[in-house]
Design an enzyme around this catalytic site. Structure first.
Site, short mmCIF file in Angstrom:
data_model
loop_
_atom_site.label_atom_id
_atom_site.label_comp_id
_atom_site.label_asym_id
_atom_site.label_seq_id
_atom_site.Cartn_x
_atom_site.Cartn_y
_atom_site.Cartn_z
N CYS A 58 0.82 -1.21 0.00
CA CYS A 58 0.00 0.00 0.00
C CYS A 58 0.86 1.25 0.00
CB CYS A 58 -0.95 0.01 1.19
SG CYS A 58 -0.12 0.06 2.78
N CYS A 75 -2.71 -3.21 8.21
CA CYS A 75 -2.40 -1.90 8.81
C CYS A 75 -2.00 -2.07 10.28
CB CYS A 75 -3.59 -0.96 8.70
SG CYS A 75 -4.43 -1.06 7.11
#
Ligand code: FES
Length: 145
Positions: free
Chosen positions: A34, A103
């Site tokens: 990402c 994350c």
């Protein structure tokens, strides 16, 4: 509702954002997929994390998980902080959508990277204690507000 109230709260009012100028443990990690990066600053005294702050150039879940992670390790010993898993951070936030699990891994890795740096500064090889960490280039500046 995709995000729990706790995730939204930590995203909108993140705790412990910023830098520690006289930090003695600084870690920088990134997720290649990402492109998000996270930097963690700690002040460690007598094996205890007496202060912790973070900066991230990352998504909302990265902000929320690092905010929660800093709250969970503040005042803890190094050993206790190393036991903190991304799963525990997610549980403390009442869960994350599956696509956002990585994350929370970034937050866990940022803590490990900071502790690893703490040992390196003392000439101690951190890998047997902290494990292997994919750190990103330390010269990389993070733009973050
Ligand atoms: Fe990469 Fe969240 S999308 S850290």
């Amino acid at each position: 509702m995709m995000y729990s109230d706790k995730v939204l709260d930590h995203f909108q009012n993140p705790r412990n954002v910023g830098e520690i100028e006289d930090a003695n443990a600084v870690g920088l990690v990134g997720n290649a997929k990402c492109g998000d990066i996270m930097q963690m600053f700690m002040k460690i005294e007598d094996d205890k994390i007496v202060d912790v702050k973070f900066k991230t150039f990352g998504c909302g879940a990265a902000v929320a998980t690092s905010s929660m992670a800093t709250e969970l390790v503040l005042g803890k010993t190094i050993d206790e902080a190393l036991q903190l898993t991304n799963r525990a951070v997610m549980e403390a936030l009442d869960g994350l959508p599956p696509v956002k699990v990585h994350c929370s891994v970034l937050a866990e890795q940022a803590i490990r990277a900071a502790i690893s740096d703490y040992y390196k500064r003392q000439g101690i090889d951190p890998e047997p204690i902290v494990g292997k960490i994919e750190e990103v280039d330390h010269d990389h500046e993070i733009a973050c507000d």
